[in-house]
Design a protein around this motif. Structure first.
Motif, short mmCIF file in Angstrom:
data_model
loop_
_atom_site.label_atom_id
_atom_site.label_comp_id
_atom_site.label_asym_id
_atom_site.label_seq_id
_atom_site.Cartn_x
_atom_site.Cartn_y
_atom_site.Cartn_z
N ALA A 159 0.69 -1.09 -0.01
CA ALA A 159 -0.03 -0.08 -0.06
C ALA A 159 0.79 1.16 0.05
CB ALA A 159 -0.86 -0.05 1.09
N GLN A 160 2.04 1.24 0.75
CA GLN A 160 3.02 2.25 0.76
C GLN A 160 3.62 2.53 -0.60
OE1 GLN A 160 4.21 0.28 4.32
NE2 GLN A 160 3.98 2.11 5.61
N ARG A 161 4.10 1.32 -1.21
CA ARG A 161 5.01 1.42 -2.16
C ARG A 161 4.27 1.34 -3.57
NH1 ARG A 161 8.80 -3.23 -2.56
NH2 ARG A 161 10.35 -1.90 -3.39
N GLY A 162 2.86 1.05 -3.65
CA GLY A 162 2.23 0.95 -4.89
C GLY A 162 2.29 -0.37 -5.46
N ALA A 170 -6.15 -3.28 -6.58
CA ALA A 170 -7.40 -3.54 -5.56
C ALA A 170 -7.01 -3.56 -4.07
CB ALA A 170 -8.27 -4.56 -5.86
N TYR A 171 -5.83 -4.37 -4.02
CA TYR A 171 -5.28 -4.76 -2.86
C TYR A 171 -4.61 -3.60 -2.13
CZ TYR A 171 -2.05 -7.29 0.62
OH TYR A 171 -1.54 -7.51 1.84
N CYS A 172 -3.74 -2.65 -2.84
CA CYS A 172 -3.09 -1.63 -2.50
C CYS A 172 -4.05 -0.58 -2.01
CB CYS A 172 -1.95 -0.98 -3.47
SG CYS A 172 -0.79 -2.44 -3.87
N ALA A 173 -5.24 -0.42 -2.85
CA ALA A 173 -6.13 0.60 -2.42
C ALA A 173 -6.57 0.29 -1.21
CB ALA A 173 -6.88 0.71 -3.70
N SER A 174 -7.14 -0.96 -0.95
CA SER A 174 -7.82 -1.17 0.18
C SER A 174 -6.99 -1.38 1.49
CB SER A 174 -8.34 -2.93 0.10
OG SER A 174 -7.36 -3.63 0.00
N LYS A 175 -5.63 -1.74 1.33
CA LYS A 175 -4.79 -1.66 2.36
C LYS A 175 -4.27 -0.24 2.76
CE LYS A 175 -4.64 -6.04 3.70
NZ LYS A 175 -4.74 -6.41 4.87
N ALA A 176 -3.99 0.73 1.89
CA ALA A 176 -4.02 2.15 2.05
C ALA A 176 -5.11 2.55 2.80
CB ALA A 176 -3.83 2.95 0.80
N GLY A 177 -6.37 2.16 2.55
CA GLY A 177 -7.53 2.34 3.39
C GLY A 177 -7.73 2.33 4.97
N VAL A 178 -7.00 1.05 5.13
CA VAL A 178 -6.92 0.78 6.57
C VAL A 178 -5.94 1.54 7.31
CG1 VAL A 178 -7.75 -1.75 6.20
CG2 VAL A 178 -5.51 -1.31 6.40
N ILE A 179 -5.06 1.91 6.62
CA ILE A 179 -4.15 3.15 7.26
C ILE A 179 -4.83 4.28 7.64
CG2 ILE A 179 -1.96 4.52 7.18
CD1 ILE A 179 -0.84 2.31 5.17
N ALA A 196 -5.64 3.34 18.15
CA ALA A 196 -5.64 2.43 16.82
C ALA A 196 -4.42 2.71 16.07
CB ALA A 196 -6.90 3.03 16.24
N ASN A 197 -3.65 1.71 15.67
CA ASN A 197 -2.49 1.93 15.03
C ASN A 197 -2.64 0.84 13.94
OD1 ASN A 197 -0.77 3.75 16.74
ND2 ASN A 197 -1.64 1.99 18.25
N THR A 198 -1.60 0.77 13.15
CA THR A 198 -1.46 0.01 11.70
C THR A 198 -0.14 -0.58 11.84
OG1 THR A 198 -2.75 1.63 10.44
CG2 THR A 198 -1.34 0.01 9.36
N VAL A 199 0.02 -1.95 11.68
CA VAL A 199 1.05 -2.55 11.34
C VAL A 199 0.97 -2.93 9.77
CG1 VAL A 199 2.74 -4.55 11.90
CG2 VAL A 199 1.22 -3.56 13.80
N SER A 200 2.32 -2.79 9.17
CA SER A 200 2.35 -2.69 7.74
C SER A 200 3.30 -3.71 7.27
CB SER A 200 2.69 -1.24 7.11
OG SER A 200 2.45 -1.38 5.82
N PRO A 201 3.36 -4.83 7.20
CA PRO A 201 4.29 -5.92 6.86
C PRO A 201 4.85 -5.86 5.54
CG PRO A 201 2.37 -6.96 7.68
CD PRO A 201 1.92 -5.60 7.34
N GLY A 202 6.03 -6.06 5.24
CA GLY A 202 6.57 -6.31 3.88
C GLY A 202 6.28 -7.73 3.32
N SER A 203 7.33 -8.38 2.82
CA SER A 203 7.17 -10.02 2.55
C SER A 203 7.41 -10.76 3.43
CB SER A 203 8.32 -10.13 1.58
OG SER A 203 7.95 -9.28 0.27
N ILE A 204 6.30 -11.37 4.04
CA ILE A 204 6.19 -12.42 5.31
C ILE A 204 5.92 -13.81 4.46
CG2 ILE A 204 5.27 -13.06 7.41
CD1 ILE A 204 6.49 -10.20 7.45
N ASP A 205 6.52 -14.82 4.94
CA ASP A 205 6.66 -16.17 4.55
C ASP A 205 5.28 -16.64 4.96
OD1 ASP A 205 7.24 -18.47 3.40
OD2 ASP A 205 8.82 -19.22 4.83
#
Ligand SMILES: NC(=O)c1ccc[n+]([C@@H]2O[C@H](COP(=O)([O-])OP(=O)(O)OC[C@H]3O[C@@H](n4cnc5c(N)ncnc54)[C@H](O)[C@@H]3O)[C@@H](O)[C@H]2O)c1
Length: 265
Positions: A159-162, A170-179, A196-205
């Motif tokens: 969401a942060q990197r596009g 669709a995913y990026c827009a929705s995940k930017a929305g939750v921020i 209320a906070n957000t955790v924004s993971p990168g690539s997780i296995d």
């Protein structure tokens, strides 16, 4: 909104054994299940909410067995208001005081923007954003009455990197929305003792990027990750656990990046 008059800070005392709801916690190798275990290890009672009653009950039983805390497994589709309300009612009735909500349930979408159909858009936004809204509203009404709550939305570095890793528009827009949602919740619900906070993971296995990551795919991902490894589910669960905890009461409206340096804002 709760009808009673606001109480001043500080928020109500943190209960000895609080309850947390973790959505999307039934997935075998997922972030939600790891978070449920992490919280239970800290003494939280845990409500496992996901699609499928059997899967939720099985994870709830596993968490209870391993950590000796009260748990509840509730099959619910977070897109459905009635199911969300029914699940929340049971959690309030059957577990200790509801304090934490982890909005973790989500679906991916690797469809390029020019090919996104309205149906695909709705499929993704309905889970990632509408589901987060419904679950949060139901839980926050309870938290507001109690003058205590901790909400964490799980977003994504995409969401942060596009995009740029797997999921796209669709995913990026929705995940930017939750921020954005977490930030507005921080303002509106702060006076009720709710953070209320957000955790924004990168690539997780996990299996969300089209199946289990092969060594080849991990190798390709590493080119973009300064710490030199793909993230583990516990990397995310540890930060969520901190944000839900007693000591995190002055942290709100923040976005915590858990991405090994793949996105440095
Ligand atoms: N794995 C990663 O690399 C990564 C990166 C950034 C963000 N995330 C986010 O982390 C969260 C967890 O992802 P994961 O990797 O553990 O994936 P996962 O697929 O293992 O878990 C997602 C869970 O959400 C549940 N879910 C889907 N739709 C639902 C609905 N309508 N109602 C209730 N539950 C529903 C699924 O059943 C599943 O158990 C997701 O929000 C995801 O977008 C993951």
């Amino acid at each position: 909104m709760p009808s009673t008059v606001l109480t001043p800070y500080p928020a109500a005392d943190f209960p000895e054994q609080p309850t947390a709801i973790v959505t999307g916690a039934a997935s075998e190798r997922g972030i939600g299940r790891a978070t449920a275990h992490r919280l239970a290890r800290e003494g939280w009672a845990v409500a496992v909410v996901d699609l499928g009653q059997d899967a939720c009950e099985s994870v709830a039983a596993e968490v209870a067995r391993q950590h000796g805390v009260p748990t509840l497994g509730l099959g619910a589709d977070i897109r459905d208001e009635a199911q969300v309300r029914a699940a929340t009612d049971r959690i309030v009735a059957e577990l200790p005081q509801l304090v934490g909500l982890v909005n973790n349930a989500g679906v991916s979408s690797p469809v390029p923007f020019l090919e996104v159909t309205p149906q695909e858009w709705d499929r993704v936004v309905d889970v990632n954003l509408r589901g987060t809204f419904l679950m949060t509203q139901a839980a926050a009404r309870v938290m507001a009455d109690n003058r205590l709550g901790r909400i964490v939305n799980i977003s994504s570095a995409s969401a942060q990197r596009g995009g740029a890793v797997y999921s796209l528009a669709a995913y990026c827009a929705s995940k930017a929305g939750v921020i954005g949602l977490a930030k507005t919740l921080a303002r509106e619900l702060g006076p009720y003792g709710i953070t209320a906070n957000t955790v924004s993971p990168g690539s997780i296995d996990t299996d969300i990027m089209g199946g289990t990551l092969t060594d080849e795919r991990k190798e390709a991902l590493l080119r973009d990750i300064p710490v030199g490894r793909v993230g583990a589910v516990d990397d995310v669960a540890n930060v969520v656990s901190f944000l839900l905890g007693r000591e995190a009461g002055y942290v709100t409206g923040a976005t915590y990046d858990v991405n090994g340096g793949s996105h440095i804002a």
